[in-house]
Enzyme design. Sequence first.
Site, PDB file in Angstrom:
ATOM      1  N   HIS A  54       2.022  -8.783  21.854  1.00 54.13           N
ATOM      2  CA  HIS A  54       0.998  -8.391  22.818  1.00 54.13           C
ATOM      3  C   HIS A  54       0.821  -6.881  22.786  1.00 54.13           C
ATOM      4  O   HIS A  54       1.558  -6.170  22.116  1.00 54.13           O
ATOM      5  CB  HIS A  54       1.313  -8.885  24.239  1.00 54.13           C
ATOM      6  CG  HIS A  54       2.480  -8.219  24.899  1.00 54.13           C
ATOM      7  ND1 HIS A  54       2.640  -8.166  26.268  1.00 54.13           N
ATOM      8  CD2 HIS A  54       3.555  -7.572  24.402  1.00 54.13           C
ATOM      9  CE1 HIS A  54       3.765  -7.525  26.566  1.00 54.13           C
ATOM     10  NE2 HIS A  54       4.337  -7.165  25.449  1.00 54.13           N
ATOM     11  N   CYS A 100       4.297   0.370  25.211  1.00 52.93           N
ATOM     12  CA  CYS A 100       3.776  -0.997  25.188  1.00 52.93           C
ATOM     13  C   CYS A 100       2.254  -1.061  25.066  1.00 52.93           C
ATOM     14  O   CYS A 100       1.684  -2.149  24.997  1.00 52.93           O
ATOM     15  CB  CYS A 100       4.242  -1.779  26.417  1.00 52.93           C
ATOM     16  SG  CYS A 100       6.018  -2.102  26.383  1.00 52.93           S
ATOM     17  N   HIS A 158       3.112  -5.049  19.807  1.00 52.69           N
ATOM     18  CA  HIS A 158       4.538  -5.272  19.571  1.00 52.69           C
ATOM     19  C   HIS A 158       4.861  -6.699  20.013  1.00 52.69           C
ATOM     20  O   HIS A 158       3.992  -7.404  20.520  1.00 52.69           O
ATOM     21  CB  HIS A 158       5.387  -4.251  20.353  1.00 52.69           C
ATOM     22  CG  HIS A 158       5.251  -4.388  21.829  1.00 52.69           C
ATOM     23  ND1 HIS A 158       4.117  -4.012  22.526  1.00 52.69           N
ATOM     24  CD2 HIS A 158       6.096  -4.886  22.755  1.00 52.69           C
ATOM     25  CE1 HIS A 158       4.275  -4.261  23.813  1.00 52.69           C
ATOM     26  NE2 HIS A 158       5.465  -4.803  23.984  1.00 52.69           N
ATOM     27  N   HIS A 201       7.987  -9.789  21.438  1.00 55.22           N
ATOM     28  CA  HIS A 201       9.223 -10.089  22.155  1.00 55.22           C
ATOM     29  C   HIS A 201       9.708 -11.481  21.795  1.00 55.22           C
ATOM     30  O   HIS A 201       8.925 -12.361  21.455  1.00 55.22           O
ATOM     31  CB  HIS A 201       9.002 -10.050  23.672  1.00 55.22           C
ATOM     32  CG  HIS A 201       8.590  -8.723  24.190  1.00 55.22           C
ATOM     33  ND1 HIS A 201       9.467  -7.670  24.337  1.00 55.22           N
ATOM     34  CD2 HIS A 201       7.376  -8.257  24.588  1.00 55.22           C
ATOM     35  CE1 HIS A 201       8.821  -6.629  24.819  1.00 55.22           C
ATOM     36  NE2 HIS A 201       7.546  -6.958  24.978  1.00 55.22           N
ATOM     37  N   HIS A 228       4.439 -17.299  18.236  1.00 65.77           N
ATOM     38  CA  HIS A 228       3.894 -16.598  17.076  1.00 65.77           C
ATOM     39  C   HIS A 228       2.399 -16.315  17.212  1.00 65.77           C
ATOM     40  O   HIS A 228       1.665 -16.298  16.226  1.00 65.77           O
ATOM     41  CB  HIS A 228       4.240 -17.325  15.773  1.00 65.77           C
ATOM     42  CG  HIS A 228       5.670 -17.143  15.404  1.00 65.77           C
ATOM     43  ND1 HIS A 228       6.668 -17.914  15.962  1.00 65.77           N
ATOM     44  CD2 HIS A 228       6.278 -16.259  14.586  1.00 65.77           C
ATOM     45  CE1 HIS A 228       7.832 -17.528  15.484  1.00 65.77           C
ATOM     46  NE2 HIS A 228       7.631 -16.515  14.654  1.00 65.77           N
ATOM     47  N   GLU A 272      11.771 -11.171  28.957  1.00 63.20           N
ATOM     48  CA  GLU A 272      11.074 -10.458  27.893  1.00 63.20           C
ATOM     49  C   GLU A 272      12.055  -9.778  26.938  1.00 63.20           C
ATOM     50  O   GLU A 272      11.847  -9.760  25.732  1.00 63.20           O
ATOM     51  CB  GLU A 272      10.137  -9.417  28.514  1.00 63.20           C
ATOM     52  CG  GLU A 272       9.310  -8.648  27.533  1.00 63.20           C
ATOM     53  CD  GLU A 272       8.342  -7.711  28.216  1.00 63.20           C
ATOM     54  OE1 GLU A 272       7.299  -8.190  28.696  1.00 63.20           O
ATOM     55  OE2 GLU A 272       8.619  -6.508  28.255  1.00 63.20           O
TER      56      GLU A 272
END
Length: 149
Positions: A16, A25, A29, A31, A75, A136
Amino acid sequence: MGTIRITKQFSFETGHALYGYDGKCRNVHGHSYKLSVTVIGNPIEDSSHVKFGMVIDFSDLKKIVKEEIVDVFDHATVFNKNTPHVELAKELSQRGHNVLLVDYQPTSEMMVIDFAEKIKARLPKNITLHSLKLQETETSYAEWFAHDN
C-alpha cells in the site's frame, strides 16, 4: 451452555501507499499482515447435529475470511481511489499487477473497519463478530471491537 468466543488467525502479504502522509509510508511498500478474527456465540446443543458443541466450525469461518479478505488482499497493492495514486494503480494494473482501489486511506485502522463490515455480512445470524486484530508489523496493530461500534 454458555456464550463462547473463538478466534481464527490468518496471514497475508499486502502492499500500500498512504497519499498525503508525511512519513516513509507515503511510498509504496508492503506488510506481512496477521489478522485475528474473534466471533461469539453459543455452542450447538443438539447432539444429533453434525456441528454439535461448536460455535461455528473453524473451517466455515476460514472460508468466509479467505473469500472476503485473504484471497482479495493477499499479494495485492491497495490505493485510495480518490488520490493521484490512481495513475500509478492504472499503470500497475496494465502491467498485470493485482491492484485494489478502495474508498479510504489504506491504513491498518481503516482496513480493519472495512474487514469488519465484510465479515459481519457473511456470518450466520446466530454468530456475532466480536473483534478483529490486524497486525501490520511485529509491534503495531489496529483492533476493532463490536462493543465500541
